[in-house]
Design an enzyme around this catalytic site. Structure first.
Site, mmCIF file in Angstrom:
data_model
loop_
_atom_site.group_PDB
_atom_site.id
_atom_site.type_symbol
_atom_site.label_atom_id
_atom_site.label_comp_id
_atom_site.label_asym_id
_atom_site.label_seq_id
_atom_site.Cartn_x
_atom_site.Cartn_y
_atom_site.Cartn_z
ATOM 1 N N ASP A 64 1.053 -0.878 0.186
ATOM 2 C CA ASP A 64 -0.363 0.099 0.421
ATOM 3 C C ASP A 64 1.201 1.212 -0.217
ATOM 4 O OD1 ASP A 64 -1.159 1.715 1.197
ATOM 5 O OD2 ASP A 64 -2.859 1.375 2.101
ATOM 6 N N TYR A 157 -12.645 15.478 -13.459
ATOM 7 C CA TYR A 157 -11.700 15.015 -12.750
ATOM 8 C C TYR A 157 -11.004 15.376 -11.439
ATOM 9 C CZ TYR A 157 -7.395 12.541 -13.593
ATOM 10 O OH TYR A 157 -6.273 11.661 -13.827
ATOM 11 N N LYS A 164 -2.153 14.992 -11.378
ATOM 12 C CA LYS A 164 -1.688 14.560 -12.202
ATOM 13 C C LYS A 164 -0.359 15.676 -12.367
ATOM 14 C CE LYS A 164 -3.490 10.171 -13.020
ATOM 15 N NZ LYS A 164 -2.178 8.977 -12.357
HETATM 16 P P1 NAD Z 1 -6.783 0.334 -12.249
HETATM 17 O O1 NAD Z 1 -7.803 0.526 -11.422
HETATM 18 O O2 NAD Z 1 -6.506 -0.757 -13.225
HETATM 19 O O3 NAD Z 1 -5.724 0.603 -11.390
HETATM 20 C C1 NAD Z 1 -5.022 1.604 -10.443
HETATM 21 C C2 NAD Z 1 -4.570 0.940 -9.417
HETATM 22 O O4 NAD Z 1 -3.880 1.782 -8.919
HETATM 23 C C3 NAD Z 1 -5.206 -0.107 -9.085
HETATM 24 O O5 NAD Z 1 -4.439 -1.367 -8.762
HETATM 25 C C4 NAD Z 1 -5.128 -0.096 -8.213
HETATM 26 O O6 NAD Z 1 -4.806 -1.034 -6.645
HETATM 27 C C5 NAD Z 1 -3.589 0.352 -7.574
HETATM 28 N N1 NAD Z 1 -4.185 1.331 -5.843
HETATM 29 C C6 NAD Z 1 -4.832 2.319 -5.742
HETATM 30 N N2 NAD Z 1 -4.695 2.860 -4.373
HETATM 31 C C7 NAD Z 1 -3.591 2.428 -3.911
HETATM 32 C C8 NAD Z 1 -2.585 1.484 -2.755
HETATM 33 N N3 NAD Z 1 -2.888 3.250 -1.607
HETATM 34 N N4 NAD Z 1 -1.887 1.916 -2.302
HETATM 35 C C9 NAD Z 1 -1.111 0.859 -3.935
HETATM 36 N N5 NAD Z 1 -2.186 1.253 -5.289
HETATM 37 C C10 NAD Z 1 -2.655 1.653 -5.438
HETATM 38 O O7 NAD Z 1 -6.964 1.158 -13.770
HETATM 39 P P2 NAD Z 1 -5.451 2.199 -15.235
HETATM 40 O O8 NAD Z 1 -6.556 2.813 -15.189
HETATM 41 O O9 NAD Z 1 -5.123 1.048 -15.226
HETATM 42 O O10 NAD Z 1 -4.498 2.933 -13.838
HETATM 43 C C11 NAD Z 1 -3.550 2.576 -14.128
HETATM 44 C C12 NAD Z 1 -2.977 4.345 -14.033
HETATM 45 O O11 NAD Z 1 -3.504 5.018 -15.020
HETATM 46 C C13 NAD Z 1 -3.413 6.062 -13.372
HETATM 47 O O12 NAD Z 1 -2.508 5.927 -12.275
HETATM 48 C C14 NAD Z 1 -4.611 6.529 -13.969
HETATM 49 O O13 NAD Z 1 -5.126 7.436 -13.495
HETATM 50 C C15 NAD Z 1 -3.678 6.475 -15.059
HETATM 51 N N6 NAD Z 1 -4.493 6.887 -16.207
HETATM 52 C C16 NAD Z 1 -5.784 6.116 -16.465
HETATM 53 C C17 NAD Z 1 -5.900 6.243 -17.786
HETATM 54 C C18 NAD Z 1 -7.451 5.420 -18.016
HETATM 55 O O14 NAD Z 1 -8.563 6.258 -19.441
HETATM 56 N N7 NAD Z 1 -7.980 4.559 -17.731
HETATM 57 C C19 NAD Z 1 -6.154 7.450 -18.814
HETATM 58 C C20 NAD Z 1 -5.201 7.595 -18.758
HETATM 59 C C21 NAD Z 1 -3.890 7.779 -17.659
HETATM 60 O O1 0WE Z 2 -7.225 9.121 -13.448
HETATM 61 C C1 0WE Z 2 -7.875 8.663 -14.089
HETATM 62 C C2 0WE Z 2 -8.424 7.682 -13.324
HETATM 63 C C3 0WE Z 2 -8.149 7.206 -11.621
HETATM 64 C C4 0WE Z 2 -9.395 7.604 -10.611
HETATM 65 C C5 0WE Z 2 -10.876 6.834 -10.592
HETATM 66 C C6 0WE Z 2 -11.453 6.345 -9.794
HETATM 67 C C7 0WE Z 2 -13.274 5.911 -10.068
HETATM 68 C C8 0WE Z 2 -13.567 5.021 -8.626
HETATM 69 C C9 0WE Z 2 -8.873 7.939 -9.589
HETATM 70 N N1 0WE Z 2 -9.878 7.369 -7.840
HETATM 71 C C10 0WE Z 2 -10.825 7.075 -8.271
HETATM 72 N N2 0WE Z 2 -11.557 6.861 -7.389
HETATM 73 C C11 0WE Z 2 -13.354 6.172 -7.322
HETATM 74 O O2 0WE Z 2 -13.246 5.949 -6.130
HETATM 75 N N3 0WE Z 2 -7.988 8.230 -15.403
HETATM 76 C C12 0WE Z 2 -7.169 8.842 -16.097
HETATM 77 C C13 0WE Z 2 -9.458 8.072 -15.519
HETATM 78 C C14 0WE Z 2 -10.581 8.997 -16.121
HETATM 79 O O3 0WE Z 2 -11.025 10.285 -14.950
HETATM 80 C C15 0WE Z 2 -11.774 10.837 -15.014
HETATM 81 C C16 0WE Z 2 -11.835 11.094 -16.012
HETATM 82 C C17 0WE Z 2 -10.614 10.163 -17.420
HETATM 83 C C18 0WE Z 2 -10.374 9.595 -18.964
HETATM 84 C C19 0WE Z 2 -12.829 11.910 -14.605
HETATM 85 C C20 0WE Z 2 -13.502 12.634 -15.298
HETATM 86 C C21 0WE Z 2 -13.304 12.764 -16.325
HETATM 87 C C22 0WE Z 2 -12.244 12.239 -16.621
#
Ligand code: NAD
Ligand code: 0WE
Length: 257
Positions: A64, A157, A164
């Site tokens: 964590d 967001y 970020k």
């Molecule tokens: P995901 O939910 O699969 O990954 C997020 C991870 O964060 C999870 O594995 C969760 O367990 C971990 N996490 C949260 N709190 C934690 C803690 N206290 N300790 C350790 N791990 C913890 O979703 P994803 O979309 O694969 O996100 C991965 C990264 O990509 C994130 O930084 C997200 O912001 C970024 N991202 C996502 C998108 C999208 O659209 N999905 C776009 C751009 C960037």
């Molecule tokens: O980084 C992200 C999302 C990260 C995220 C998502 C959640 C959902 C559930 C962080 N915290 C939480 N907490 C929760 O309880 N992205 C890049 C994906 C994302 O999220 C958005 C986006 C995009 C793209 C939110 C609003 C608008 C666009």
């Protein structure tokens, strides 16, 4: 594709098979790397162990990122089991749900603290743990995942955008700090992908649709495409690249109108 034969990698942020970090773990393993995965809670341990079982000779460790003792134990385990580290992938982000649905001006002090701690400070603390292990291997590559919401406003967001922005600035400060030890630090700014982190976002399908309509490539990005870009930043092909934010978003970010 990049050759990571014999490389040792730590990947933090695998929750399930749709995680961007899992796509990167699979690509890195296919390129010959040995992978350590972490899980943040007992609730997710089984998930991560099941996925890790698909890799060759994986290491699975608890972490964590908000707990200093977890980071210390992670460092000790990696030192014992791997004896060094070539790359680190940071794919961790979290904000409390309320912060992603209320007006930004209502962001709470605690909501701000949690989002910045989990999503940005964790890169610094993981880099601190990884750096001595990378030094043993003559250097390394650190990669994190970010989103364009750091630079531009996307409705809801909110505090994640601020986190970020801090994460991307941390990429540059870490790159400067660790460069003399031949440790590179970069980020991929990915276009939206329907992962677990995205499934909690209301209206995510319309976000995907807007990207599909406006991006120069007229489509969304796939997990494997982010993973391929990650192979570049983790591998020798990017050996002179550090402090960089690489947009992997089908070109969406260049469009003005
Ligand atoms: P995901 O939910 O699969 O990954 C997020 C991870 O964060 C999870 O594995 C969760 O367990 C971990 N996490 C949260 N709190 C934690 C803690 N206290 N300790 C350790 N791990 C913890 O979703 P994803 O979309 O694969 O996100 C991965 C990264 O990509 C994130 O930084 C997200 O912001 C970024 N991202 C996502 C998108 C999208 O659209 N999905 C776009 C751009 C960037
Ligand atoms: O980084 C992200 C999302 C990260 C995220 C998502 C959640 C959902 C559930 C962080 N915290 C939480 N907490 C929760 O309880 N992205 C890049 C994906 C994302 O999220 C958005 C986006 C995009 C793209 C939110 C609003 C608008 C666009």
């Amino acid at each position: 594709m990049a050759d990571l034969a014999g490389k040792l990698g730590l990947i933090v942020g695998v929750a399930n098979k749709r995680s961007i970090s899992w796509a990167i773990a699979q690509a890195a393993a296919a390129a010959g790397a040995r992978i350590a995965l972490t899980y943040p809670s007992e609730r997710l341990e089984e998930n991560v162990r099941e996925l890790a079982a698909k890799l060759e000779n994986p290491l699975v460790l608890p972490c964590d990122v908000t707990k200093d003792e977890d980071l210390a134990a992670l460092a000790a385990s990696l030192d014992r089991e791997f004896g060094g580290l070539d790359f680190l992938v940071h794919g961790v982000a979290f904000a409390q749900a309320a912060e992603l649905s209320s007006p930004f001006v209502q962001t709470s002090r605690e909501g701000f603290r949690v989002a910045l701690d989990v999503s940005a400070y964790s890169l610094i603390s993981l880099a601190r743990v990884a750096a001595p292990l990378m030094e043993k291997r003559g250097g390394g590559s650190i990669l994190t995942l970010t989103y364009l919401g750091s630079q531009r406003v996307f409705p809801n967001y909110n505090v994640m955008g601020v986190a970020k922005a801090a994460l991307e600035a941390s990429v540059r400060y870490l790159a400067s700090d660790l460069g003399a030890r031949n440790i590179r630090v970069n980020a991929i700014s990915a276009g939206p992908i329907k992962t677990l982190a995205a499934s909690g976002i209301s209206g995510f399908s319309s976000i995907l649709q807007v990207y599909r309509e406006r991006a120069p490539l007229k489509r969304n990005v796939e997990l494997a495409e982010v993973a391929d870009a990650a192979m570049f930043l983790l591998g020798a092909g990017s050996r002179a690249v550090t402090g960089e934010i690489l947009l992997v978003d089908a070109g969406y970010h260049i469009v003005g109108l």
